[in-house]
Write a protein that holds these residues in place. Sequence first.
Motif, PDB file in Angstrom:
ATOM      1  N   GLY A 121     -34.053  17.902  12.912  1.00 44.22           N
ATOM      2  CA  GLY A 121     -34.236  18.357  11.537  1.00 44.22           C
ATOM      3  C   GLY A 121     -32.936  18.415  10.762  1.00 44.22           C
ATOM      4  O   GLY A 121     -32.246  17.414  10.607  1.00 44.22           O
ATOM      5  N   ASN A 122     -32.577  19.611  10.324  1.00 39.01           N
ATOM      6  CA  ASN A 122     -31.354  19.812   9.539  1.00 39.01           C
ATOM      7  C   ASN A 122     -30.198  20.342  10.395  1.00 39.01           C
ATOM      8  O   ASN A 122     -29.209  20.834   9.863  1.00 39.01           O
ATOM      9  N   GLU A 123     -30.324  20.235  11.719  1.00 38.05           N
ATOM     10  CA  GLU A 123     -29.289  20.749  12.626  1.00 38.05           C
ATOM     11  C   GLU A 123     -28.452  19.618  13.222  1.00 38.05           C
ATOM     12  O   GLU A 123     -28.981  18.586  13.639  1.00 38.05           O
ATOM     13  N   TYR A 124     -27.150  19.864  13.254  1.00 38.56           N
ATOM     14  CA  TYR A 124     -26.190  18.892  13.779  1.00 38.56           C
ATOM     15  C   TYR A 124     -25.160  19.610  14.639  1.00 38.56           C
ATOM     16  O   TYR A 124     -24.919  20.800  14.470  1.00 38.56           O
ATOM     17  N   GLU A 125     -24.559  18.849  15.531  1.00 39.50           N
ATOM     18  CA  GLU A 125     -23.420  19.331  16.285  1.00 39.50           C
ATOM     19  C   GLU A 125     -22.210  18.574  15.754  1.00 39.50           C
ATOM     20  O   GLU A 125     -22.221  17.349  15.667  1.00 39.50           O
ATOM     21  N   VAL A 126     -21.196  19.323  15.369  1.00 39.05           N
ATOM     22  CA  VAL A 126     -19.979  18.764  14.793  1.00 39.05           C
ATOM     23  C   VAL A 126     -18.811  19.243  15.649  1.00 39.05           C
ATOM     24  O   VAL A 126     -18.706  20.436  15.923  1.00 39.05           O
ATOM     25  N   ALA A 127     -17.959  18.328  16.070  1.00 37.65           N
ATOM     26  CA  ALA A 127     -16.816  18.715  16.898  1.00 37.65           C
ATOM     27  C   ALA A 127     -15.548  18.062  16.373  1.00 37.65           C
ATOM     28  O   ALA A 127     -15.581  16.981  15.789  1.00 37.65           O
ATOM     29  N   TYR A 128     -14.456  18.748  16.597  1.00 36.37           N
ATOM     30  CA  TYR A 128     -13.142  18.192  16.289  1.00 36.37           C
ATOM     31  C   TYR A 128     -12.263  18.394  17.513  1.00 36.37           C
ATOM     32  O   TYR A 128     -12.202  19.487  18.067  1.00 36.37           O
ATOM     33  N   ARG A 129     -11.602  17.316  17.929  1.00 37.82           N
ATOM     34  CA  ARG A 129     -10.682  17.369  19.062  1.00 37.82           C
ATOM     35  C   ARG A 129      -9.279  17.097  18.532  1.00 37.82           C
ATOM     36  O   ARG A 129      -9.036  16.072  17.886  1.00 37.82           O
ATOM     37  N   GLY A 130      -8.361  18.035  18.805  1.00 39.96           N
ATOM     38  CA  GLY A 130      -6.985  17.891  18.326  1.00 39.96           C
ATOM     39  C   GLY A 130      -6.003  17.841  19.474  1.00 39.96           C
ATOM     40  O   GLY A 130      -6.069  18.657  20.383  1.00 39.96           O
ATOM     41  N   LEU A 131      -5.113  16.875  19.419  1.00 38.96           N
ATOM     42  CA  LEU A 131      -4.070  16.735  20.427  1.00 38.96           C
ATOM     43  C   LEU A 131      -2.829  17.479  19.961  1.00 38.96           C
ATOM     44  O   LEU A 131      -2.340  17.247  18.859  1.00 38.96           O
ATOM     45  N   ASP A 132      -2.355  18.387  20.799  1.00 36.59           N
ATOM     46  CA  ASP A 132      -1.149  19.168  20.511  1.00 36.59           C
ATOM     47  C   ASP A 132      -1.232  19.882  19.155  1.00 36.59           C
ATOM     48  O   ASP A 132      -0.275  19.906  18.393  1.00 36.59           O
ATOM     49  N   MET A 133      -2.397  20.439  18.849  1.00 37.59           N
ATOM     50  CA  MET A 133      -2.610  21.223  17.626  1.00 37.59           C
ATOM     51  C   MET A 133      -2.964  22.653  18.025  1.00 37.59           C
ATOM     52  O   MET A 133      -3.465  22.883  19.110  1.00 37.59           O
ATOM     53  N   ASN A 134      -2.744  23.576  17.098  1.00 35.96           N
ATOM     54  CA  ASN A 134      -3.175  24.946  17.380  1.00 35.96           C
ATOM     55  C   ASN A 134      -4.681  25.075  17.125  1.00 35.96           C
ATOM     56  O   ASN A 134      -5.281  24.263  16.415  1.00 35.96           O
ATOM     57  N   GLN A 135      -5.271  26.091  17.726  1.00 43.04           N
ATOM     58  CA  GLN A 135      -6.725  26.262  17.665  1.00 43.04           C
ATOM     59  C   GLN A 135      -7.228  26.489  16.234  1.00 43.04           C
ATOM     60  O   GLN A 135      -8.305  26.047  15.873  1.00 43.04           O
ATOM     61  N   LYS A 136      -6.439  27.149  15.401  1.00 42.70           N
ATOM     62  CA  LYS A 136      -6.838  27.411  14.012  1.00 42.70           C
ATOM     63  C   LYS A 136      -7.028  26.096  13.247  1.00 42.70           C
ATOM     64  O   LYS A 136      -8.013  25.914  12.530  1.00 42.70           O
ATOM     65  N   LYS A 137      -6.102  25.170  13.423  1.00 44.82           N
ATOM     66  CA  LYS A 137      -6.211  23.882  12.730  1.00 44.82           C
ATOM     67  C   LYS A 137      -7.409  23.092  13.247  1.00 44.82           C
ATOM     68  O   LYS A 137      -8.142  22.482  12.470  1.00 44.82           O
ATOM     69  N   VAL A 138      -7.624  23.117  14.546  1.00 42.39           N
ATOM     70  CA  VAL A 138      -8.774  22.415  15.137  1.00 42.39           C
ATOM     71  C   VAL A 138     -10.079  22.998  14.579  1.00 42.39           C
ATOM     72  O   VAL A 138     -10.991  22.262  14.202  1.00 42.39           O
ATOM     73  N   PHE A 139     -10.159  24.327  14.499  1.00 41.91           N
ATOM     74  CA  PHE A 139     -11.345  24.975  13.923  1.00 41.91           C
ATOM     75  C   PHE A 139     -11.516  24.555  12.462  1.00 41.91           C
ATOM     76  O   PHE A 139     -12.614  24.173  12.035  1.00 41.91           O
ATOM     77  N   ASP A 140     -10.443  24.632  11.691  1.00 36.70           N
ATOM     78  CA  ASP A 140     -10.522  24.269  10.273  1.00 36.70           C
ATOM     79  C   ASP A 140     -10.997  22.826  10.085  1.00 36.70           C
ATOM     80  O   ASP A 140     -11.816  22.540   9.207  1.00 36.70           O
ATOM     81  N   LEU A 141     -10.500  21.909  10.905  1.00 40.26           N
ATOM     82  CA  LEU A 141     -10.893  20.508  10.747  1.00 40.26           C
ATOM     83  C   LEU A 141     -12.340  20.271  11.190  1.00 40.26           C
ATOM     84  O   LEU A 141     -13.013  19.389  10.653  1.00 40.26           O
ATOM     85  N   SER A 142     -12.843  21.080  12.114  1.00 37.81           N
ATOM     86  CA  SER A 142     -14.279  20.976  12.440  1.00 37.81           C
ATOM     87  C   SER A 142     -15.110  21.511  11.269  1.00 37.81           C
ATOM     88  O   SER A 142     -16.164  20.965  10.955  1.00 37.81           O
ATOM     89  N   MET A 143     -14.631  22.551  10.618  1.00 39.32           N
ATOM     90  CA  MET A 143     -15.323  23.074   9.434  1.00 39.32           C
ATOM     91  C   MET A 143     -15.259  22.077   8.273  1.00 39.32           C
ATOM     92  O   MET A 143     -16.233  21.925   7.532  1.00 39.32           O
TER      93      MET A 143
END
Length: 140
Positions: A49-71
């Motif tokens: 339906g209207n549900e998706y899984e979205v992921a972002y994988r960051g190499l040598d990045m901090n967790q905050k940036k990885v979270f922000d880029l997934s958002m």
Amino acid sequence: MKKILLLASFITISFLGVSCTSNKSVYQETTEVVTDNFASGYFDKHIKGNEYEVAYRGLDMNQKKVFDLSMLRAAEMTKQKGFKNFVVLSKVSESNKVGKQQIKTNTLKIAMYNDVPAKYGTYYNAADEYTRLANKYKIK
């Protein structure tokens, strides 16, 4: 002295060129499976339906940036699918090491809506979230 100044100018310009283009290559589509030439980037899949899984994988990045880029990807997808808002149904953050590189992954399960059901207390306006994060990381 002129040679030293010229060399210093060249190095500075080269460094600025690399740093300006580096964010563009960081926000790109990549594969879910880590291969020999893996890179930072997003990947996503339709659940139902209207549900998706979205992921972002960051190499040598901090967790905050990885979270922000997934958002950022969640907001971008929501707009692309013709919806105005999205809700984060679940979030999983992981950190692994491959060789000398630290890999951080943030996976979001999202639902997209125009009118968000009242049962969801927190939701994100896709256009606002996209603009905020794209500006923060200088991604066009």
